[in-house]
Design a protein around this motif. Sequence first.
Motif, PDB file in Angstrom:
ATOM      1  N   LYS A 159     -62.993  39.159 -29.797  1.00 27.34           N
ATOM      2  CA  LYS A 159     -62.354  39.453 -31.089  1.00 27.34           C
ATOM      3  C   LYS A 159     -62.176  38.145 -31.847  1.00 27.34           C
ATOM      4  CE  LYS A 159     -60.012  43.834 -30.785  1.00 27.34           C
ATOM      5  NZ  LYS A 159     -61.093  44.502 -31.572  1.00 27.34           N
ATOM      6  N   VAL A 160     -62.513  38.195 -33.152  1.00 24.76           N
ATOM      7  CA  VAL A 160     -62.441  36.990 -33.994  1.00 24.76           C
ATOM      8  C   VAL A 160     -61.866  37.355 -35.356  1.00 24.76           C
ATOM      9  CG1 VAL A 160     -64.476  35.999 -32.839  1.00 24.76           C
ATOM     10  CG2 VAL A 160     -64.764  37.294 -34.975  1.00 24.76           C
ATOM     11  N   THR A 161     -61.526  36.314 -36.083  1.00 25.37           N
ATOM     12  CA  THR A 161     -61.194  36.464 -37.509  1.00 25.37           C
ATOM     13  C   THR A 161     -62.253  35.700 -38.287  1.00 25.37           C
ATOM     14  OG1 THR A 161     -58.824  36.739 -37.155  1.00 25.37           O
ATOM     15  CG2 THR A 161     -59.526  35.898 -39.309  1.00 25.37           C
ATOM     16  N   VAL A 162     -62.829  36.371 -39.292  1.00 22.32           N
ATOM     17  CA  VAL A 162     -63.844  35.727 -40.129  1.00 22.32           C
ATOM     18  C   VAL A 162     -63.285  35.616 -41.547  1.00 22.32           C
ATOM     19  CG1 VAL A 162     -66.158  35.943 -41.143  1.00 22.32           C
ATOM     20  CG2 VAL A 162     -65.773  36.574 -38.747  1.00 22.32           C
ATOM     21  N   THR A 163     -63.440  34.431 -42.124  1.00 19.93           N
ATOM     22  CA  THR A 163     -63.046  34.256 -43.529  1.00 19.93           C
ATOM     23  C   THR A 163     -64.282  33.866 -44.321  1.00 19.93           C
ATOM     24  OG1 THR A 163     -62.519  31.935 -43.079  1.00 19.93           O
ATOM     25  CG2 THR A 163     -60.691  33.516 -42.979  1.00 19.93           C
ATOM     26  N   ALA A 164     -64.397  34.402 -45.530  1.00 23.84           N
ATOM     27  CA  ALA A 164     -65.523  34.064 -46.410  1.00 23.84           C
ATOM     28  C   ALA A 164     -65.166  34.483 -47.829  1.00 23.84           C
ATOM     29  CB  ALA A 164     -66.789  34.785 -45.963  1.00 23.84           C
ATOM     30  N   ASP A 165     -65.390  33.570 -48.781  1.00 23.65           N
ATOM     31  CA  ASP A 165     -65.215  33.886 -50.204  1.00 23.65           C
ATOM     32  C   ASP A 165     -63.857  34.533 -50.489  1.00 23.65           C
ATOM     33  OD1 ASP A 165     -67.050  35.801 -52.720  1.00 23.65           O
ATOM     34  OD2 ASP A 165     -66.071  33.821 -52.802  1.00 23.65           O
ATOM     35  N   GLN A 166     -62.804  33.906 -50.055  1.00 26.63           N
ATOM     36  CA  GLN A 166     -61.406  34.363 -50.231  1.00 26.63           C
ATOM     37  C   GLN A 166     -61.110  35.698 -49.518  1.00 26.63           C
ATOM     38  OE1 GLN A 166     -62.823  33.143 -53.519  1.00 26.63           O
ATOM     39  NE2 GLN A 166     -62.022  31.232 -52.654  1.00 26.63           N
ATOM     40  N   GLN A 167     -62.037  36.158 -48.686  1.00 29.31           N
ATOM     41  CA  GLN A 167     -61.735  37.377 -47.910  1.00 29.31           C
ATOM     42  C   GLN A 167     -61.462  36.999 -46.456  1.00 29.31           C
ATOM     43  OE1 GLN A 167     -63.944  41.046 -48.855  1.00 29.31           O
ATOM     44  NE2 GLN A 167     -65.238  39.777 -50.186  1.00 29.31           N
ATOM     45  N   ARG A 168     -60.641  37.813 -45.790  1.00 26.10           N
ATOM     46  CA  ARG A 168     -60.255  37.509 -44.408  1.00 26.10           C
ATOM     47  C   ARG A 168     -60.366  38.798 -43.606  1.00 26.10           C
ATOM     48  NH1 ARG A 168     -57.198  33.651 -41.910  1.00 26.10           N
ATOM     49  NH2 ARG A 168     -55.912  34.325 -40.136  1.00 26.10           N
ATOM     50  N   PHE A 169     -61.168  38.774 -42.561  1.00 29.15           N
ATOM     51  CA  PHE A 169     -61.366  39.948 -41.717  1.00 29.15           C
ATOM     52  C   PHE A 169     -60.786  39.621 -40.347  1.00 29.15           C
ATOM     53  CE2 PHE A 169     -63.832  41.721 -45.021  1.00 29.15           C
ATOM     54  CZ  PHE A 169     -64.693  40.748 -45.511  1.00 29.15           C
ATOM     55  N   GLU A 170     -59.621  40.168 -40.060  1.00 28.58           N
ATOM     56  CA  GLU A 170     -58.919  39.817 -38.821  1.00 28.58           C
ATOM     57  C   GLU A 170     -59.246  40.788 -37.689  1.00 28.58           C
ATOM     58  OE1 GLU A 170     -54.992  37.459 -40.476  1.00 28.58           O
ATOM     59  OE2 GLU A 170     -54.752  39.163 -39.091  1.00 28.58           O
ATOM     60  N   GLY A 171     -59.283  40.243 -36.480  1.00 28.29           N
ATOM     61  CA  GLY A 171     -59.388  41.085 -35.290  1.00 28.29           C
ATOM     62  C   GLY A 171     -60.644  41.933 -35.247  1.00 28.29           C
ATOM     63  N   ILE A 172     -61.781  41.362 -35.703  1.00 26.57           N
ATOM     64  CA  ILE A 172     -63.016  42.159 -35.670  1.00 26.57           C
ATOM     65  C   ILE A 172     -63.772  41.902 -34.367  1.00 26.57           C
ATOM     66  CG2 ILE A 172     -63.171  42.318 -38.173  1.00 26.57           C
ATOM     67  CD1 ILE A 172     -65.358  40.250 -38.137  1.00 26.57           C
ATOM     68  N   GLY A 173     -64.550  42.886 -33.967  1.00 27.83           N
ATOM     69  CA  GLY A 173     -65.254  42.874 -32.681  1.00 27.83           C
ATOM     70  C   GLY A 173     -64.760  44.064 -31.865  1.00 27.83           C
ATOM     71  N   GLN A 174     -65.679  44.773 -31.257  1.00 30.70           N
ATOM     72  CA  GLN A 174     -65.330  46.068 -30.634  1.00 30.70           C
ATOM     73  C   GLN A 174     -65.583  46.114 -29.137  1.00 30.70           C
ATOM     74  OE1 GLN A 174     -63.787  48.486 -32.237  1.00 30.70           O
ATOM     75  NE2 GLN A 174     -63.865  47.361 -34.174  1.00 30.70           N
ATOM     76  N   ARG A 175     -65.981  44.959 -28.571  1.00 28.48           N
ATOM     77  CA  ARG A 175     -66.385  45.052 -27.158  1.00 28.48           C
ATOM     78  C   ARG A 175     -66.213  43.721 -26.446  1.00 28.48           C
ATOM     79  NH1 ARG A 175     -72.591  45.948 -29.365  1.00 28.48           N
ATOM     80  NH2 ARG A 175     -73.085  43.763 -29.658  1.00 28.48           N
ATOM     81  N   GLN A 176     -66.092  43.796 -25.122  1.00 28.17           N
ATOM     82  CA  GLN A 176     -65.975  42.585 -24.306  1.00 28.17           C
ATOM     83  C   GLN A 176     -67.350  42.095 -23.839  1.00 28.17           C
ATOM     84  OE1 GLN A 176     -63.365  40.646 -24.114  1.00 28.17           O
ATOM     85  NE2 GLN A 176     -62.654  42.167 -25.589  1.00 28.17           N
ATOM     86  N   SER A 177     -68.306  43.007 -23.855  1.00 29.14           N
ATOM     87  CA  SER A 177     -69.680  42.660 -23.465  1.00 29.14           C
ATOM     88  C   SER A 177     -70.635  43.491 -24.317  1.00 29.14           C
ATOM     89  CB  SER A 177     -69.915  42.983 -21.984  1.00 29.14           C
ATOM     90  OG  SER A 177     -71.315  43.138 -21.719  1.00 29.14           O
ATOM     91  N   VAL A 178     -71.805  42.958 -24.594  1.00 24.79           N
ATOM     92  CA  VAL A 178     -72.786  43.777 -25.315  1.00 24.79           C
ATOM     93  C   VAL A 178     -73.092  45.038 -24.514  1.00 24.79           C
ATOM     94  CG1 VAL A 178     -73.816  41.806 -26.525  1.00 24.79           C
ATOM     95  CG2 VAL A 178     -74.789  42.557 -24.357  1.00 24.79           C
TER      96      VAL A 178
END
Length: 271
Positions: free
Chosen positions: A62-81
């Motif tokens: 799980k990560v947080t991605v920021t780009a162009d004044q947007q912030r996407f918190e807690g994204i990622g749905q799995r521990q392994s592919v």
Amino acid sequence: MSLLYQKQNQEIRPGVHLIQDVNASNSPMKYTAVKVLALDANASYDETLGDFEAGIVVLAGKVTVTADQQRFEGIGQRQSVFDKIPTDSVYVGTGLPFGITAQTAAKILIAYSPTTTSFPVRLLKGDIHQIEHRGKYQNKRLVQNILPDDLPFADKLLLVEVYTDSGNWSSYPPHRHDHDNLPTESLLEEIYYHEMQPKQGFVFQRVYTDDHSLDETMTVQNQDVVIVPKGYHPVGVPDGYDSYYLNIMAGPTRVWHFHNAPEHAWIIDRK
Ligand SMILES: O=C[C@H](O)[C@@H](O)[C@H](O)CC(=O)O
């Protein structure tokens, strides 16, 4: 020219480990490039895109991605592919800065394609992925479309992940998409990022052209990358191991129209 890029593991910043970095400086690819990063929990990576668009895929964790004044918190749905759960991705348009901060240990794939055409930053939630069960007999595979050509959210990039279970083939029967001949066939370069389960596994991948001027068969291991500048590119998975790969495709026109090798097309027609 080797098409195989074996995994590396270089700590490029505190807690940020570079697993793969394939681009125009170390490959013949003109439309595609890739980085794969392993981030320790709380580690951060940031980058400012030049004349490129990027697809940031949260392979695991799980990560947080920021780009162009947007912030996407807690994204990622799995521990392994290999959880086989469609994961989240973020599209970042040309010239923009972005940042990734790991909330847990995480693995990130960043796909790039050169462009100066701007598309808005967009979160691509896993639950929008179109899921396909392709093939029969021993060429069954599960396809999770992340950024297919019917989602008009990018200028060049196409992203898809494919699961091929033990003893099956995928990208099979062999097909190519290396002729700019629409509507029959599109010209798309392709990059494969591979993972295996168990990790010590391997797959065979052949990349070859009709005239066999390019004909390379590789033993591919966990976290290796294979580039497909042109040609057919089937993958065979040995008994006992499961295969995952993520495909990055891009070319002059963002559409996936492929051409099956005529001598093997009968494989599709079996009842
Ligand atoms: O051209 C696309 C790639 O080869 C894979 O995504 C392939 O289509 C996967 C498959 O159908 O087995």
